[in-house]
Write a protein that holds these residues in place. Sequence first.
Motif, PDB file in Angstrom:
ATOM      1  N   UNK A  51      13.721  -1.679  -2.108  1.00 17.60           N
ATOM      2  CA  UNK A  51      12.242  -1.628  -0.934  1.00 17.60           C
ATOM      3  C   UNK A  51      12.376  -2.397   0.189  1.00 17.60           C
ATOM      4  N   UNK A  52      13.651  -3.148   0.109  1.00 20.22           N
ATOM      5  CA  UNK A  52      13.270  -3.703   1.710  1.00 20.22           C
ATOM      6  C   UNK A  52      13.453  -3.193   2.811  1.00 20.22           C
ATOM      7  N   UNK A  53      14.158  -4.213   3.911  1.00 18.29           N
ATOM      8  CA  UNK A  53      14.034  -3.884   5.161  1.00 18.29           C
ATOM      9  C   UNK A  53      15.322  -2.391   5.029  1.00 18.29           C
ATOM     10  N   UNK A  54      16.318  -2.669   4.431  1.00 12.95           N
ATOM     11  CA  UNK A  54      17.268  -2.043   4.956  1.00 12.95           C
ATOM     12  C   UNK A  54      17.275  -0.711   3.635  1.00 12.95           C
ATOM     13  N   UNK A  55      16.425  -1.266   2.535  1.00 14.96           N
ATOM     14  CA  UNK A  55      15.613  -0.184   2.264  1.00 14.96           C
ATOM     15  C   UNK A  55      15.465   1.041   2.446  1.00 14.96           C
ATOM     16  N   UNK A  56      14.046   0.691   3.399  1.00 15.77           N
ATOM     17  CA  UNK A  56      13.196   1.636   4.046  1.00 15.77           C
ATOM     18  C   UNK A  56      13.885   1.722   5.344  1.00 15.77           C
ATOM     19  N   UNK A  57      14.941   1.387   6.118  1.00 21.20           N
ATOM     20  CA  UNK A  57      15.350   2.053   7.141  1.00 21.20           C
ATOM     21  C   UNK A  57      16.587   2.796   6.632  1.00 21.20           C
ATOM     22  N   UNK A  58      17.354   2.975   5.937  1.00 26.52           N
ATOM     23  CA  UNK A  58      17.714   3.669   5.082  1.00 26.52           C
ATOM     24  C   UNK A  58      16.544   4.955   4.960  1.00 26.52           C
ATOM     25  N   UNK A  59      15.868   5.059   3.710  1.00 25.50           N
ATOM     26  CA  UNK A  59      14.910   6.099   3.461  1.00 25.50           C
ATOM     27  C   UNK A  59      14.257   6.845   4.439  1.00 25.50           C
TER      28      UNK A  59
ATOM     29  N   UNK B 144       5.586  -3.001   9.460  1.00 22.47           N
ATOM     30  CA  UNK B 144       6.706  -2.146   9.914  1.00 22.47           C
ATOM     31  C   UNK B 144       7.421  -1.608   7.923  1.00 22.47           C
ATOM     32  N   UNK B 145       7.193  -2.177   7.672  1.00 24.56           N
ATOM     33  CA  UNK B 145       8.027  -1.869   6.488  1.00 24.56           C
ATOM     34  C   UNK B 145       6.781  -0.338   5.897  1.00 24.56           C
ATOM     35  N   UNK B 146       5.532  -0.336   5.960  1.00 21.53           N
ATOM     36  CA  UNK B 146       4.410   0.822   5.670  1.00 21.53           C
ATOM     37  C   UNK B 146       5.469   1.904   6.887  1.00 21.53           C
ATOM     38  N   UNK B 147       5.624   1.547   7.964  1.00 14.83           N
ATOM     39  CA  UNK B 147       5.716   2.859   8.549  1.00 14.83           C
ATOM     40  C   UNK B 147       7.782   3.410   8.780  1.00 14.83           C
ATOM     41  N   UNK B 148       7.765   2.694   8.084  1.00 14.40           N
ATOM     42  CA  UNK B 148       9.354   3.559   7.322  1.00 14.40           C
ATOM     43  C   UNK B 148       9.207   3.880   6.560  1.00 14.40           C
ATOM     44  N   UNK B 149       8.475   3.752   5.803  1.00 15.94           N
ATOM     45  CA  UNK B 149       7.885   4.517   3.979  1.00 15.94           C
ATOM     46  C   UNK B 149       7.291   5.739   4.817  1.00 15.94           C
ATOM     47  N   UNK B 150       6.751   5.167   5.821  1.00 19.35           N
ATOM     48  CA  UNK B 150       5.578   6.315   5.831  1.00 19.35           C
ATOM     49  C   UNK B 150       6.392   7.881   6.524  1.00 19.35           C
ATOM     50  N   UNK B 151       7.277   7.501   7.023  1.00 17.86           N
ATOM     51  CA  UNK B 151       8.314   8.231   7.725  1.00 17.86           C
ATOM     52  C   UNK B 151       9.184   9.221   7.261  1.00 17.86           C
ATOM     53  N   UNK B 152       9.741   8.424   6.328  1.00 16.65           N
ATOM     54  CA  UNK B 152      10.906   8.310   5.458  1.00 16.65           C
ATOM     55  C   UNK B 152      10.442   9.525   4.332  1.00 16.65           C
TER      56      UNK B 152
ATOM     57  N   UNK C 190       0.998  -1.391  -0.080  1.00 17.69           N
ATOM     58  CA  UNK C 190       0.186   0.025   0.242  1.00 17.69           C
ATOM     59  C   UNK C 190       0.732   0.999   0.060  1.00 17.69           C
ATOM     60  N   UNK C 191       2.139   1.057   0.259  1.00 21.01           N
ATOM     61  CA  UNK C 191       2.882   2.175  -0.214  1.00 21.01           C
ATOM     62  C   UNK C 191       2.529   2.874  -1.691  1.00 21.01           C
ATOM     63  N   UNK C 192       2.690   4.361  -0.949  1.00 23.91           N
ATOM     64  CA  UNK C 192       2.599   5.415  -2.448  1.00 23.91           C
ATOM     65  C   UNK C 192       3.471   6.040  -2.518  1.00 23.91           C
ATOM     66  N   UNK C 193       4.119   6.520  -3.394  1.00 19.04           N
ATOM     67  CA  UNK C 193       4.557   7.974  -3.067  1.00 19.04           C
ATOM     68  C   UNK C 193       4.413   9.417  -2.574  1.00 19.04           C
ATOM     69  N   UNK C 194       5.393  10.357  -1.537  1.00 21.83           N
ATOM     70  CA  UNK C 194       4.584  11.163  -0.852  1.00 21.83           C
ATOM     71  C   UNK C 194       3.595  11.502  -1.904  1.00 21.83           C
ATOM     72  N   UNK C 195       2.881  12.203  -1.584  1.00 20.48           N
ATOM     73  CA  UNK C 195       1.992  13.503  -2.768  1.00 20.48           C
ATOM     74  C   UNK C 195       2.817  14.503  -2.576  1.00 20.48           C
TER      75      UNK C 195
END
Length: 465
Positions: free
Chosen positions: A45-53, A244-252, A21-26
């Motif tokens: 866009x796995x755990x490592x990429x999401x954490x770095x983002x 967890x992935x979604x939360x990481x990308x949300x904050x990124x 459900x991850x979408x680009x930041x609007x």
Amino acid sequence: MAAGATTVLAASVLNSAMASSIKPAPDVPEKTSADGGYDTIIIGGGMAGATAARELGTRGKKCLVLEARNRTGGRTFTTEVFGERADVGGQWIHWIQPHVWAEMQRYGLQLLETPGASPTAYGVVVNGKLEPFDPAKAFELLNLGMQVFSKDVIDLFPRPYDPNFNPDSLKTDNISIAQRMKQINVSDETRAILESYFTTAVNGPIEQAGYLDQIHWYARAGNDMDRLLRACTQYKISTGTSSLIELLFRDSRAEVKLNTPVQKVEQSSRGVKVTAENGKTYFAKSCIVALPMNCWNDIEWLPALSPGKVAASKERHVGSGFELKVKVKGNKGSYQGMASSGYPINLVYTDYISDHHTKFVAMGYSVPGFDVNDDDNVREAFTRLLPGAEIMESFAYDWNSDPYSKGTWCDYKPGMWSKYGEDMRKDEGRVVFAGSDIANGWRGFIDGAIETGLRASRIVLKQLG
């Protein structure tokens, strides 16, 4: 099987219904070509990429994440299995894994316990026959066997998260698990339990797996076998790894482009140009590569990567299997069954119990004559470890056939650590590598992926100034 088998091979690449459900930041406009709009491009866009983002985004850096699949998550994957959401990739975590546990606390995520991690019934194949064991007795044999297996090298890693701290730590890197098993004197039962454990741990043949990696696993758990088993099999994120992935990308606040495999990465004094397979180009001041090591050579690199990276990617790590979810009629209780190298399924254990059915996790690797897509093959292999089971449904994900993983979790082959380890972790100018395969701590685990995402983001922040 009564309802037939559902098999997912590279379907996560193709089936848009399973997309994250991850979408680009609007409010982040697309920047392409050499317009300098991004601070960092993250490939994967796995755990490592999401954490770095997340780390870069929360510090005001503009990130673009290019993900080849139609979903984020990498080698973690939450999807629908038997009508419910379930993980079919990396999923088990524990509080002795500091990086993932910090994220659990940060986001208030809860644990879900796997019943089969504390079995009330246990069986292992000994000399070709499934033998029942009292679980406590089986663990006693495994624990004593591991002490013999690790004798004389148990202190190689006094600081497990700094594996090179001891200059002698690589002295056994040329020995395989199978070679070490031939050197030790244990009972047939202990040997069968040990070999079954190791085959499951490396998700491949122990003849190809390095002895040193398993000594490092043991050290990470404080040389405590009970603690190690619980870290590997007992607890999952109750809402799935995707939460967890979604939360990481949300904050990124990163822009995420799905279905965008990368073809070429070029760096110069100006920055890094990334060309996707669809021909689009993207430019940034820096780049983080968060891909499985087995996929590094699928990209053209200018300038070329360090020789050790190229060689390691060509050789590949040991993990080369699949995960099965199997729904069996009736309440089978908390059960665990194991078999060693040469058997297509090496581990069967209870994932969920109800009065009417029991769900199992099964893991194995490709052996000649076995097809994870074939119902009869699956039934035969599964019932070898759980005789009389009446399979209602099954679901398979073959990570080895997924073109964007080409395998499961990472376990190094003999000699790989000493020959390639330094180059595998080396930064390539403006291109910094991340991913669980090059973690210093829990390599092959979610925790290791997060560790390297944190490390990569620190390096890039220094580069960006």
